[in-house]
Design a protein around this motif. Structure first.
Motif, PDB file in Angstrom:
ATOM      1  N   UNK A  94      11.756  12.965 -25.905  1.00  0.00           N
ATOM      2  CA  UNK A  94      10.970  12.824 -24.684  1.00  0.00           C
ATOM      3  C   UNK A  94      10.863  11.342 -24.361  1.00  0.00           C
ATOM      4  N   UNK A  95      11.237  10.968 -23.142  1.00  0.00           N
ATOM      5  CA  UNK A  95      11.328   9.555 -22.775  1.00  0.00           C
ATOM      6  C   UNK A  95      10.339   9.227 -21.666  1.00  0.00           C
ATOM      7  N   UNK A  96       9.699   8.066 -21.795  1.00  0.00           N
ATOM      8  CA  UNK A  96       8.750   7.596 -20.789  1.00  0.00           C
ATOM      9  C   UNK A  96       9.409   6.515 -19.944  1.00  0.00           C
ATOM     10  N   UNK A  97       9.637   6.812 -18.678  1.00  0.00           N
ATOM     11  CA  UNK A  97      10.200   5.812 -17.771  1.00  0.00           C
ATOM     12  C   UNK A  97       9.125   4.784 -17.412  1.00  0.00           C
ATOM     13  N   UNK A  98       9.526   3.537 -17.172  1.00  0.00           N
ATOM     14  CA  UNK A  98       8.538   2.483 -16.872  1.00  0.00           C
ATOM     15  C   UNK A  98       8.069   2.507 -15.418  1.00  0.00           C
ATOM     16  N   UNK A  99       7.567   3.637 -14.984  1.00  0.00           N
ATOM     17  CA  UNK A  99       7.029   3.759 -13.630  1.00  0.00           C
ATOM     18  C   UNK A  99       5.725   4.547 -13.712  1.00  0.00           C
ATOM     19  N   UNK A 100       4.723   4.083 -12.967  1.00  0.00           N
ATOM     20  CA  UNK A 100       3.494   4.857 -12.818  1.00  0.00           C
ATOM     21  C   UNK A 100       3.471   5.353 -11.369  1.00  0.00           C
ATOM     22  N   UNK A 101       3.595   6.651 -11.202  1.00  0.00           N
ATOM     23  CA  UNK A 101       3.609   7.199  -9.846  1.00  0.00           C
ATOM     24  C   UNK A 101       2.218   7.118  -9.229  1.00  0.00           C
ATOM     25  N   UNK A 102       2.194   7.059  -7.898  1.00  0.00           N
ATOM     26  CA  UNK A 102       0.874   7.023  -7.254  1.00  0.00           C
ATOM     27  C   UNK A 102       0.155   8.359  -7.383  1.00  0.00           C
ATOM     28  N   UNK A 103       0.868   9.425  -7.733  1.00  0.00           N
ATOM     29  CA  UNK A 103       0.192  10.686  -8.020  1.00  0.00           C
ATOM     30  C   UNK A 103      -0.732  10.548  -9.230  1.00  0.00           C
ATOM     31  N   UNK A 104      -0.470   9.581 -10.088  1.00  0.00           N
ATOM     32  CA  UNK A 104      -1.356   9.310 -11.227  1.00  0.00           C
ATOM     33  C   UNK A 104      -2.336   8.176 -10.926  1.00  0.00           C
ATOM     34  N   UNK A 105      -1.900   7.179 -10.158  1.00  0.00           N
ATOM     35  CA  UNK A 105      -2.737   5.986  -9.965  1.00  0.00           C
ATOM     36  C   UNK A 105      -3.988   6.288  -9.134  1.00  0.00           C
ATOM     37  N   UNK A 106      -3.903   7.213  -8.187  1.00  0.00           N
ATOM     38  CA  UNK A 106      -5.111   7.546  -7.414  1.00  0.00           C
ATOM     39  C   UNK A 106      -6.219   8.035  -8.333  1.00  0.00           C
ATOM     40  N   UNK A 107      -5.850   8.817  -9.342  1.00  0.00           N
ATOM     41  CA  UNK A 107      -6.852   9.334 -10.287  1.00  0.00           C
ATOM     42  C   UNK A 107      -7.273   8.238 -11.261  1.00  0.00           C
ATOM     43  N   UNK A 108      -6.312   7.439 -11.735  1.00  0.00           N
ATOM     44  CA  UNK A 108      -6.636   6.380 -12.692  1.00  0.00           C
ATOM     45  C   UNK A 108      -7.581   5.345 -12.076  1.00  0.00           C
ATOM     46  N   UNK A 109      -7.392   5.036 -10.807  1.00  0.00           N
ATOM     47  CA  UNK A 109      -8.243   4.052 -10.128  1.00  0.00           C
ATOM     48  C   UNK A 109      -9.588   4.638  -9.697  1.00  0.00           C
ATOM     49  N   UNK A 110      -9.765   5.913  -9.883  1.00  0.00           N
ATOM     50  CA  UNK A 110     -11.023   6.547  -9.488  1.00  0.00           C
ATOM     51  C   UNK A 110     -11.112   6.853  -8.011  1.00  0.00           C
ATOM     52  N   UNK A 111      -9.987   6.817  -7.304  1.00  0.00           N
ATOM     53  CA  UNK A 111      -9.983   7.119  -5.872  1.00  0.00           C
ATOM     54  C   UNK A 111      -9.921   8.619  -5.611  1.00  0.00           C
ATOM     55  N   UNK A 112      -9.598   9.395  -6.645  1.00  0.00           N
ATOM     56  CA  UNK A 112      -9.538  10.847  -6.520  1.00  0.00           C
ATOM     57  C   UNK A 112      -9.930  11.443  -7.856  1.00  0.00           C
ATOM     58  N   UNK A 113     -10.401  12.667  -7.814  1.00  0.00           N
ATOM     59  CA  UNK A 113     -10.715  13.383  -9.041  1.00  0.00           C
ATOM     60  C   UNK A 113     -10.335  14.841  -8.868  1.00  0.00           C
TER      61      UNK A 113
END
Length: 245
Positions: A26-45
């Motif tokens: 299983x490989x982790x690409x060096x990209x954080x999609x905005x589908x994750x960043x909205x939740x990580x930044x607390x802009x969505x839950x």
């Protein structure tokens, strides 16, 4: 009123998610999609307990989608630290019975297994841009936390922000940073490079023709701002999952 921030994410430990799976790797690409960043930044839950297993991105971002756009995050200078490890959670039995699919007593159970995974380690630096509409730079900055958690194991990353000036243009331009493939109604006219990611693909590079915004380092004299190719240009209508709304 429009505002923008350059956001740098510095990993503070292992961040792992499965961008692709090849056999037992299983490989982790060096990209954080905005589908994750909205939740990580607390802009969505979203739902704390999810028994439907259906994405709710549109509902979760309905209140913020018109005001704030977050681009996906990409590496600033390549990937400096990856960690590859082997995990093995199989039983200690000398022999394992291989049942047929029809007779397997463990059918439907997610049992532990073994394999290898490659993750992002400490010290990687990725960058994204946050673009605000009807919100000033200070308010936009206050929306973002100092640290975020990302990935399956909620790895930690530090968040640093820098304000940017926002100008407008029209005509031909090169996309200055990756966006989601569904984030603009504008269609690339050439020089296109996409990257297949889940749940949404990226447009990593592309030539466009149309109205756009130009994000550049702020100066006291707007006429001296750098709006050349070194600045970041995004489609003027860019919005999280715009084509899906």
């Amino acid at each position: 009123m429009q505002s923008a921030l350059e956001v740098t994410l510095r990993t503070q430990g292992e961040i792992w998610f499965a961008s692709r799976e090849v056999g037992r790797l299983a490989d982790t690409e060096p990209y954080f999609l905005n589908t994750a960043l909205y939740y990580a930044f607390g802009l969505a839950s979203g739902r704390y307990v999810d028994r439907l297993f259906e994405p709710t991105y549109l509902d979760d971002t309905a209140d913020v989608a018109d005001k704030v756009y977050v681009t996906p995050a990409t590496p600033t200078e390549g990937v400096t630290n990856r960690i590859t490890s082997t995990y093995n959670t199989s039983t200690g039995d000398y022999a394992t019975i291989n049942y047929s699919a029809q007779d397997d007593p463990n059918e439907g159970r997610n049992l532990p297994s073994y394999g290898r995974r490659r993750v992002l380690g400490h010290g990687n630096e990725l960058r994204c841009y946050v673009f605000g509409r009807g919100i000033d730079t200070d308010e936009l900055r206050a929306e973002l936390p100092g640290y975020v958690r990302l990935g399956k194991k909620r790895g930690k990353a530090r968040v640093d922000t820098a304000p940017l000036a926002v100008d407008h243009g029209t005509g031909e331009y090169e996309l200055g940073h990756a966006i989601g493939a569904y984030d603009s109604d504008q269609t690339p006219v050439g020089n296109l490079i996409t990257k297949q990611m889940r749940p949404t693909p990226l447009i990593a590079q592309g030539a466009y023709d149309g109205p756009h915004v130009v994000l550049s380092n702020p100066t006291s004299e707007p006429e001296k701002r750098d709006t050349s190719d070194s600045s970041v240009k995004l489609p003027a209508d860019v919005q999280f999952l715009r084509r899906k709304r």
